[in-house]
Design a protein around this motif. Structure first.
Motif, mmCIF file in Angstrom:
data_model
loop_
_atom_site.group_PDB
_atom_site.id
_atom_site.type_symbol
_atom_site.label_atom_id
_atom_site.label_comp_id
_atom_site.label_asym_id
_atom_site.label_seq_id
_atom_site.Cartn_x
_atom_site.Cartn_y
_atom_site.Cartn_z
ATOM 1 N N UNK A 21 0.746 -1.220 0.191
ATOM 2 C CA UNK A 21 0.030 0.006 -0.017
ATOM 3 C C UNK A 21 0.876 1.330 0.002
ATOM 4 N N UNK A 22 1.735 1.130 0.755
ATOM 5 C CA UNK A 22 2.657 2.415 0.965
ATOM 6 C C UNK A 22 3.427 2.662 -0.514
ATOM 7 N N UNK A 23 3.890 1.413 -0.976
ATOM 8 C CA UNK A 23 4.723 1.424 -2.400
ATOM 9 C C UNK A 23 4.010 2.005 -3.417
ATOM 10 N N UNK A 24 2.507 1.739 -3.340
ATOM 11 C CA UNK A 24 1.519 1.988 -4.396
ATOM 12 C C UNK A 24 1.371 3.769 -4.256
ATOM 13 N N UNK A 25 1.418 3.798 -3.090
ATOM 14 C CA UNK A 25 0.981 5.484 -2.892
ATOM 15 C C UNK A 25 2.159 6.346 -3.361
ATOM 16 N N UNK A 26 3.465 5.744 -2.982
ATOM 17 C CA UNK A 26 4.693 6.621 -3.591
ATOM 18 C C UNK A 26 4.696 6.573 -5.132
ATOM 19 N N UNK A 31 3.782 11.765 -1.705
ATOM 20 C CA UNK A 31 5.299 11.789 -1.044
ATOM 21 C C UNK A 31 5.226 11.890 0.257
ATOM 22 N N UNK A 32 4.136 11.962 1.120
ATOM 23 C CA UNK A 32 4.071 11.907 2.551
ATOM 24 C C UNK A 32 2.484 11.421 2.895
ATOM 25 N N UNK A 53 8.384 3.567 7.659
ATOM 26 C CA UNK A 53 8.248 3.816 6.061
ATOM 27 C C UNK A 53 8.592 5.534 5.827
ATOM 28 N N UNK A 54 9.619 5.507 4.970
ATOM 29 C CA UNK A 54 9.800 6.784 4.579
ATOM 30 C C UNK A 54 8.609 7.375 3.814
ATOM 31 N N UNK A 55 8.663 8.596 4.302
ATOM 32 C CA UNK A 55 7.599 9.513 3.641
ATOM 33 C C UNK A 55 6.238 9.309 4.692
ATOM 34 N N UNK A 89 11.662 14.177 14.667
ATOM 35 C CA UNK A 89 11.000 14.835 13.610
ATOM 36 C C UNK A 89 9.775 14.197 13.057
ATOM 37 N N UNK A 90 9.462 12.957 13.105
ATOM 38 C CA UNK A 90 8.154 12.574 12.346
ATOM 39 C C UNK A 90 7.148 12.571 13.461
#
Length: 270
Positions: A21-26, A31-32, A53-55, A89-90
């Motif tokens: 799901x995260x990869x598909x969003x990217x 981007x976030x 997960x980055x982003x 920061x996240x």
């Protein structure tokens, strides 16, 4: 390119394929993703997801539908975790918080007590809030304004007058899949006519799937899972509705998202 300002990525609907799901969003240009908590029991979960997960970033808060079961110790723990997260920061906001007067027997007194306590936490740490406003738009806005707190009215579906009051008070309004339904006249009007400076994009995934994922022409979305990748389609629908280019929309909603959630700025530059 796009920011999903409200996505429950920790929901069980994503357990089988969350990484995909995260990869598909990217891949769709998202981007976030901001992942809000709903209760003490998922504070650690949303934090871990944001770091896995980055982003992704996270917010901590107690949802109004969880307010009846929330103890004073839960609120104390929220404050402790907010304080401990300020160097992370996240960590970007207090949320999801607010009021919900749509449900039967909403326990208004307890909802208000939990909401007010969380507004005080947001004010203490100078954080924005991600607000749940279902059938409670006026009460949520007035309490936040009195507390000196700003943020996003998530899944906004109030009247034009209520929308203007939010905008005049410096809040942003979250729009997602609901306005993509042709019968959602009031929300479509708001999405088309509000100042662009007031709008941010969201999915509320796995809920509130857009029209193209719905099983039902009236928007029932029976059994349909929303996902953060759908922000790209939601953005395209909004650009078409307003008669502007995708690039112009992307630039504006990015600025709006950072204004609403200032701690996103450093994350989006990374």
């Amino acid at each position: 390119m796009w920011i999903d300002t409200h996505c429950h990525l920790d929901a069980r609907e994503f357990d089988a394929d969350r990484d995909t799901v995260v990869e598909q969003a990217r891949a769709a240009g998202v981007s976030h993703i901001v992942v809000p908590a709903v209760a003490r029991w998922n504070f650690d979960t949303v934090r871990a997801l944001a770091h896995l997960h980055d982003g992704c970033s996270y917010a901590l808060g107690i949802h109004p539908l969880c307010a009846a079961e929330a103890s004073d110790e839960d609120l104390a723990e929220l404050r402790r975790q907010v304080a401990a997260s300020m160097d992370d920061p996240r960590f970007v906001a207090v949320g999801e918080i607010g009021l919900d007067f749509f449900i039967p027997d909403p326990n208004v007194e307890r909802q208000n007590a939990v909401y007010q306590a969380q507004l005080r936490i947001a004010r203490e740490f100078d954080l924005p809030v991600l607000m749940h406003v279902r059938k409670s738009q006026d009460q949520v806005r007035s309490a936040a304004a009195r507390a000196g707190v700003r943020g996003i009215a998530h899944a906004f579906n109030g009247s034009p007058d209520q929308a203007r009051r939010y905008v005049d008070a410096g809040f942003k309004l979250g729009f997602g899949g609901v306005f993509t339904f042709s019968r959602a006249n009031r929300v479509r009007r708001l999405a088309a006519e509000l100042p662009m400076e007031a709008i941010v994009l969201e999915t509320d995934a796995p809920d509130l799937a857009p029209a193209w994922l719905s099983d039902d022409q009236f928007g029932a979305q029976v059994g349909t899972r929303n996902a953060p990748a759908e922000v790209a389609g939601i953005a395209a629908a909004l650009a078409q509705l307003r008669g502007i280019t995708i690039d112009a929309l992307a630039d504006q909603v990015r600025r709006n998202s950072i204004e609403a959630i200032p701690r996103l700025a450093s994350l989006l530059q990374a």
